[in-house]
Design a protein around this motif. Structure first.
Motif, PDB file in Angstrom:
ATOM      1  N   GLY A  26       0.821  -1.213   0.000  1.00  0.00           N
ATOM      2  CA  GLY A  26       0.000   0.000   0.000  1.00  0.00           C
ATOM      3  C   GLY A  26       0.849   1.255   0.000  1.00  0.00           C
ATOM      4  O   GLY A  26       0.557   2.217  -0.714  1.00  0.00           O
ATOM      5  N   ARG A  27       1.927   1.250   0.791  1.00  0.00           N
ATOM      6  CA  ARG A  27       2.824   2.414   0.822  1.00  0.00           C
ATOM      7  C   ARG A  27       3.528   2.609  -0.521  1.00  0.00           C
ATOM      8  O   ARG A  27       3.654   3.735  -1.016  1.00  0.00           O
ATOM      9  N   ARG A  28       3.991   1.502  -1.136  1.00  0.00           N
ATOM     10  CA  ARG A  28       4.647   1.605  -2.445  1.00  0.00           C
ATOM     11  C   ARG A  28       3.676   2.144  -3.492  1.00  0.00           C
ATOM     12  O   ARG A  28       4.019   3.000  -4.303  1.00  0.00           O
ATOM     13  N   LEU A  29       2.454   1.616  -3.467  1.00  0.00           N
ATOM     14  CA  LEU A  29       1.460   2.087  -4.436  1.00  0.00           C
ATOM     15  C   LEU A  29       1.109   3.545  -4.194  1.00  0.00           C
ATOM     16  O   LEU A  29       0.912   4.301  -5.145  1.00  0.00           O
ATOM     17  N   THR A  30       1.036   3.945  -2.937  1.00  0.00           N
ATOM     18  CA  THR A  30       0.740   5.346  -2.619  1.00  0.00           C
ATOM     19  C   THR A  30       1.817   6.255  -3.200  1.00  0.00           C
ATOM     20  O   THR A  30       1.511   7.267  -3.835  1.00  0.00           O
ATOM     21  N   ARG A  31       3.078   5.890  -3.016  1.00  0.00           N
ATOM     22  CA  ARG A  31       4.184   6.695  -3.561  1.00  0.00           C
ATOM     23  C   ARG A  31       4.127   6.744  -5.090  1.00  0.00           C
ATOM     24  O   ARG A  31       4.361   7.784  -5.685  1.00  0.00           O
ATOM     25  N   LEU A  32       3.805   5.635  -5.710  1.00  0.00           N
ATOM     26  CA  LEU A  32       3.742   5.574  -7.172  1.00  0.00           C
ATOM     27  C   LEU A  32       2.546   6.347  -7.724  1.00  0.00           C
ATOM     28  O   LEU A  32       2.661   7.079  -8.714  1.00  0.00           O
ATOM     29  N   LEU A  33       1.380   6.195  -7.085  1.00  0.00           N
ATOM     30  CA  LEU A  33       0.137   6.678  -7.680  1.00  0.00           C
ATOM     31  C   LEU A  33      -0.267   8.088  -7.272  1.00  0.00           C
ATOM     32  O   LEU A  33      -1.038   8.728  -7.984  1.00  0.00           O
ATOM     33  N   THR A  34       0.234   8.597  -6.160  1.00  0.00           N
ATOM     34  CA  THR A  34      -0.144   9.948  -5.722  1.00  0.00           C
ATOM     35  C   THR A  34       0.116  10.991  -6.811  1.00  0.00           C
ATOM     36  O   THR A  34      -0.784  11.763  -7.147  1.00  0.00           O
ATOM     37  N   PRO A  35       1.301  11.028  -7.421  1.00  0.00           N
ATOM     38  CA  PRO A  35       1.508  12.037  -8.473  1.00  0.00           C
ATOM     39  C   PRO A  35       0.672  11.778  -9.728  1.00  0.00           C
ATOM     40  O   PRO A  35       0.258  12.726 -10.401  1.00  0.00           O
ATOM     41  N   VAL A  36       0.417  10.521 -10.039  1.00  0.00           N
ATOM     42  CA  VAL A  36      -0.403  10.186 -11.217  1.00  0.00           C
ATOM     43  C   VAL A  36      -1.814  10.742 -11.031  1.00  0.00           C
ATOM     44  O   VAL A  36      -2.389  11.354 -11.932  1.00  0.00           O
ATOM     45  N   ILE A  37      -2.358  10.558  -9.844  1.00  0.00           N
ATOM     46  CA  ILE A  37      -3.719  11.010  -9.551  1.00  0.00           C
ATOM     47  C   ILE A  37      -3.760  12.534  -9.381  1.00  0.00           C
ATOM     48  O   ILE A  37      -4.717  13.182  -9.788  1.00  0.00           O
ATOM     49  N   ALA A  38      -2.694  13.103  -8.822  1.00  0.00           N
ATOM     50  CA  ALA A  38      -2.626  14.562  -8.663  1.00  0.00           C
ATOM     51  C   ALA A  38      -2.642  15.270 -10.015  1.00  0.00           C
ATOM     52  O   ALA A  38      -3.209  16.359 -10.141  1.00  0.00           O
ATOM     53  N   GLU A  39      -2.046  14.655 -11.044  1.00  0.00           N
ATOM     54  CA  GLU A  39      -2.064  15.251 -12.388  1.00  0.00           C
ATOM     55  C   GLU A  39      -3.484  15.392 -12.922  1.00  0.00           C
ATOM     56  O   GLU A  39      -3.758  16.261 -13.746  1.00  0.00           O
ATOM     57  N   ILE A  40      -4.384  14.554 -12.455  1.00  0.00           N
ATOM     58  CA  ILE A  40      -5.788  14.606 -12.884  1.00  0.00           C
ATOM     59  C   ILE A  40      -6.557  15.634 -12.053  1.00  0.00           C
ATOM     60  O   ILE A  40      -7.662  16.020 -12.395  1.00  0.00           O
ATOM     61  N   GLY A  41      -5.937  16.114 -10.966  1.00  0.00           N
ATOM     62  CA  GLY A  41      -6.573  17.120 -10.121  1.00  0.00           C
ATOM     63  C   GLY A  41      -7.299  16.542  -8.922  1.00  0.00           C
ATOM     64  O   GLY A  41      -8.144  17.206  -8.331  1.00  0.00           O
ATOM     65  N   LEU A  42      -6.942  15.321  -8.553  1.00  0.00           N
ATOM     66  CA  LEU A  42      -7.595  14.661  -7.416  1.00  0.00           C
ATOM     67  C   LEU A  42      -6.566  14.310  -6.352  1.00  0.00           C
ATOM     68  O   LEU A  42      -5.365  14.275  -6.614  1.00  0.00           O
ATOM     69  N   ASP A  43      -7.057  14.049  -5.145  1.00  0.00           N
ATOM     70  CA  ASP A  43      -6.222  13.590  -4.044  1.00  0.00           C
ATOM     71  C   ASP A  43      -6.418  12.093  -3.869  1.00  0.00           C
ATOM     72  O   ASP A  43      -7.557  11.604  -3.908  1.00  0.00           O
ATOM     73  N   LEU A  44      -5.336  11.368  -3.645  1.00  0.00           N
ATOM     74  CA  LEU A  44      -5.414   9.951  -3.301  1.00  0.00           C
ATOM     75  C   LEU A  44      -5.606   9.870  -1.798  1.00  0.00           C
ATOM     76  O   LEU A  44      -4.727  10.232  -1.030  1.00  0.00           O
ATOM     77  N   GLU A  45      -6.779   9.438  -1.375  1.00  0.00           N
ATOM     78  CA  GLU A  45      -7.113   9.397   0.048  1.00  0.00           C
ATOM     79  C   GLU A  45      -6.748   8.074   0.708  1.00  0.00           C
ATOM     80  O   GLU A  45      -6.416   8.043   1.880  1.00  0.00           O
ATOM     81  N   GLU A  46      -6.840   6.988  -0.048  1.00  0.00           N
ATOM     82  CA  GLU A  46      -6.599   5.679   0.557  1.00  0.00           C
ATOM     83  C   GLU A  46      -6.233   4.670  -0.523  1.00  0.00           C
ATOM     84  O   GLU A  46      -6.726   4.735  -1.642  1.00  0.00           O
ATOM     85  N   VAL A  47      -5.356   3.736  -0.153  1.00  0.00           N
ATOM     86  CA  VAL A  47      -4.986   2.616  -1.015  1.00  0.00           C
ATOM     87  C   VAL A  47      -5.132   1.351  -0.180  1.00  0.00           C
ATOM     88  O   VAL A  47      -4.602   1.281   0.929  1.00  0.00           O
TER      89      VAL A  47
END
Length: 179
Positions: A26-47
């Motif tokens: 979950g931590r690895r995915l959070t690090r990987l996906l947070t910037p991907v999702i931020a580019e769309i204009g959203l916050d990653l709240e939970e993985v």
């Protein structure tokens, strides 16, 4: 709102994280996906990564100040699927991706959660004991203003509150019918 994508499969051949390493995954995915999702204009709240038979279920909770539309969910699903397939984050085991928005039962723990709940009826424990319930009038990075049920407006620092909750209202007083 929740939309599931087609099962995906990572392209690299590393081992999939086991159940004992779900938190690390979950931590690895959070690090990987947070910037991907931020580019769309959203916050990653939970993985969350959970076993689902021979596959794994990757559940992402995303949110924004303006809410989350089905188009947003679709964009996140496409971008995340691509990012996962281009990395070794999921190993070689198949996975199912689920992208969803937070439910009404999500605790209010971050300043952005409180800000997004302005206008809603909320309840929160006070760290000094007791609780407060009322209409959330304003919120910023340090404090909230609540019209409590007794009719008094109170400003409380976020450090004075425990995990708040939005209260479900089937019909708000003074609200007209929205047929």
């Amino acid at each position: 709102m929740s939309v599931e994508s087609q099962p995906g499969r990572a392209r690299r051949d590393r081992g999939a994280p086991g159940s004992s390493s779900r938190e690390e995954a979950g931590r690895r995915l959070t690090r990987l996906l947070t910037p991907v999702i931020a580019e769309i204009g959203l916050d990653l709240e939970e993985v969350r990564v959970e076993a689902a038979g021979r596959r794994r279920l990757v559940r992402l909770v995303v949110d924004s100040d303006g809410g989350v539309s089905l188009d947003d969910v679709a964009a996140v699903s496409r971008a995340v699927s691509s990012a996962l397939d281009d990395s070794d984050a999921m190993g070689s085991a198949p996975y199912v991706l689920e992208v969803t928005s937070p439910g009404v039962d999500r605790p209010l723990t971050e300043p952005r959660h409180w800000r997004r709940a302005v206008g809603r009826l909320v309840r929160a424990p006070l760290k000094t004991g007791g609780e407060i319930e009322g209409r959330l009038v304003d919120a910023d990075d340090e404090a909230v203003v609540i019209d409590d049920v007794a009719g008094a407006q109170r400003r409380l620092g976020l450090d004075e509150l425990g995990r708040g909750r939005v209260q479900v209202e089937f019909r708000r007083d003074g609200a007209g019918d929205e047929d």
